[in-house]
Design an enzyme around this catalytic site. Structure first.
Site, PDB file in Angstrom:
ATOM      1  CG  HIS A 201      32.940  37.870  29.763  1.00 18.37           C
ATOM      2  ND1 HIS A 201      34.463  37.899  28.571  1.00 18.37           N
ATOM      3  CD2 HIS A 201      33.837  36.467  30.848  1.00 18.37           C
ATOM      4  CE1 HIS A 201      34.762  36.700  29.191  1.00 18.37           C
ATOM      5  NE2 HIS A 201      34.746  36.433  30.622  1.00 18.37           N
ATOM      6  CB  CYS A 323      49.593  35.579  26.320  1.00 22.03           C
ATOM      7  SG  CYS A 323      49.894  35.977  24.532  1.00 22.03           S
TER       8      CYS A 323
HETATM    9  C1  LIG Z   1      36.015  26.696  29.302  1.00 23.01           C
HETATM   10  C2  LIG Z   1      36.145  28.226  30.084  1.00 23.01           C
HETATM   11  N1  LIG Z   1      35.880  28.010  31.052  1.00 23.01           N
HETATM   12  C3  LIG Z   1      36.000  29.098  32.354  1.00 23.01           C
HETATM   13  C4  LIG Z   1      36.925  30.643  31.370  1.00 23.01           C
HETATM   14  C5  LIG Z   1      37.275  31.697  32.574  1.00 23.01           C
HETATM   15  O1  LIG Z   1      36.013  32.217  32.232  1.00 23.01           O
HETATM   16  P1  LIG Z   1      36.044  34.483  33.022  1.00 23.01           P
HETATM   17  O2  LIG Z   1      36.937  34.431  32.067  1.00 23.01           O
HETATM   18  O3  LIG Z   1      34.617  34.057  33.204  1.00 23.01           O
HETATM   19  O4  LIG Z   1      37.446  33.806  34.542  1.00 23.01           O
HETATM   20  C6  LIG Z   1      36.797  30.610  29.990  1.00 23.01           C
HETATM   21  C7  LIG Z   1      36.694  32.007  29.884  1.00 23.01           C
HETATM   22  O5  LIG Z   1      37.652  31.917  28.521  1.00 23.01           O
HETATM   23  C8  LIG Z   1      36.434  29.361  28.840  1.00 23.01           C
HETATM   24  O6  LIG Z   1      36.544  29.400  28.020  1.00 23.01           O
END
Ligand SMILES: Cc1ncc(COP(=O)(O)O)c(C=O)c1O
Length: 377
Positions: A201, A323
């Site tokens: 996503h 949050c």
């Molecule tokens: C650097 C990083 N790692 C991991 C994630 C987590 O991904 P997911 O939303 O698919 O669990 C995010 C989401 O914001 C992210 O920015």
């Protein structure tokens, strides 16, 4: 009302081609990829096509891709899966202070469970201090986890250098590349990492789907146990439509990146230039960055109030605060960069995307300037 979405690091809209490709797998092509009949085999073929598309984006071989339910699961799987297979006396995990909570909170849990964990600092520019990391990686280190691009500042981390020094000491390397996917060239062989996380996503694919690249031969315990899906590395009936959407989004990203990158970087620079004209503005993060992210602090401003004011005028952004249970937690990333609580509390993240236009950037800059001026009165 004009609506300008400048929060692409939180999530991106679904690519129309990805949506189109997904629809049959939510309708008539509903089979379980593990079933031997025609319905099952249609779904199996779609999952394997997507595996090839995601592998191509990463320069990996298709069997090295394990589909998961997103970036957080992949990060958990990388750290827990690697540490569940200790090699000799190696049990230590080394990571950085600016990782996403999916890595940091897993590292904390592993520490509570008895694993030695060390956290390396970053400089004021938001980039990992390689000398510090080098001092923490030793013969007891099993894995080193360093992100590719930071989600709050966009600052790129020296992952290939990390891999070199970690491998010299015999440790595995994991890279959370969630914020690099579709924004910068990702080549697991050039980075020389053993494990790499991607989330659909963040690159115009659907939510709740991601993958972990697992280099051939890397010893990993599964996080989710059950059936033999994903070559025994991740049990559970595959999210076929999600995986198909991820595959198409990955292909589209690979095609669009060369043109998108410079265009988005120019728009981000234009936005930053406008914002830096406002008195008392500081840019957070320096050096090599992904093209789409700007992070700035406004002296004397409470970013939560600013965010609400912007939303009322149609501009969607994000603060450097998250949050947490019991209230707003100041950004651990900006704190780790050594900034004062006031600078952290007054920070705003603006993340651009494929659909962002010059008119949107100019509108957002005008709205931000007037909201800041109002709040300072
Ligand atoms: C650097 C990083 N790692 C991991 C994630 C987590 O991904 P997911 O939303 O698919 O669990 C995010 C989401 O914001 C992210 O920015």
């Amino acid at each position: 009302m004009t609506r300008v979405y400048l929060d692409h690091n939180a999530t991106t809209p679904l690519d129309p081609a990805a949506l189109e490709a997904m629809l049959p797998y939510l309708r008539e092509s509903f089979g379980n990829p593990s079933s031997l009949h025609w319905f099952g085999q249609r779904a199996r073929a779609a999952v394997e096509e997507a595996r090839g598309q995601v592998a191509a984006l990463l320069g990996a071989a298709p069997p090295e891709i394990v589909f998961t339910a997103g970036g957080s699961e992949s990060d958990n799987m990388a750290l827990r899966g690697a540490l569940a297979k200790p090699s000799g006396a190696r049990r230590k995990l080394v990571t950085t202070a600016i990782e996403h909570h999916a890595v940091l909170n897993t590292a904390k849990a592993l520490r509570d469970e008895g694993h030695p964990v060390e956290i390396a600092r970053v400089g004021e520019d938001g980039r990992l201090d390689l000398d510090e990391l080098r001092s923490k990686v030793d013969d007891a280190t099993l894995a080193v986890s360093v992100m590719l691009a930071n989600n709050e500042t966009g600052v790129l981390q020296p992952v290939a250098e990390v891999a070199r020094l970690a491998h010299e000491r015999g440790a595995l390397v994991h890279c959370d590349a969630v914020q690099g996917g579709g924004k910068t060239t990702l080549d697991v062989r050039a980075l020389d990492v053993d494990l790499l996380t991607l989330s659909a996503h963040k690159l115009y694919g659907p939510k709740g789907t991601g993958c972990l690249y697992v280099r051939r031969g890397t010893k990993m315990a599964p996080l989710v146990r059950g059936g033999a899906q994903e070559r025994n590395r991740r049990a559970g009936t595959e999210n076929v439509a999600g995986i198909v959407g991820f595959g198409v989004a990955a292909s589209q990203a690979a095609k669009a990146m060369a043109a998108d990158g410079p265009r988005i970087a120019a728009l981000r620079d234009r936005l930053e230039d406008h914002l830096l004209e406002i008195p008392g503005v500081l840019r957070n993060g320096a050096g090599p960055r992904v093209a789409n992210t700007a992070n700035v602090s406004f002296e004397g401003i409470d970013s939560e109030a600013l965010l609400i004011a912007l939303d009322l005028e149609g501009v969607a952004a994000s603060t450097g605060a998250a949050c947490a249970a019991g209230g707003i937690e100041p950004s651990h990333v900006l704190k780790a960069m050594g900034f004062s609580p006031e600078r952290v509390q007054s920070s705003l993240r603006l993340s651009l995307g494929r659909g962002t236009t010059e008119a949107e950037v100019d509108y957002a800059a005008r709205v931000i300037a007037s909201a800041v001026a109002r709040q300072r009165k």
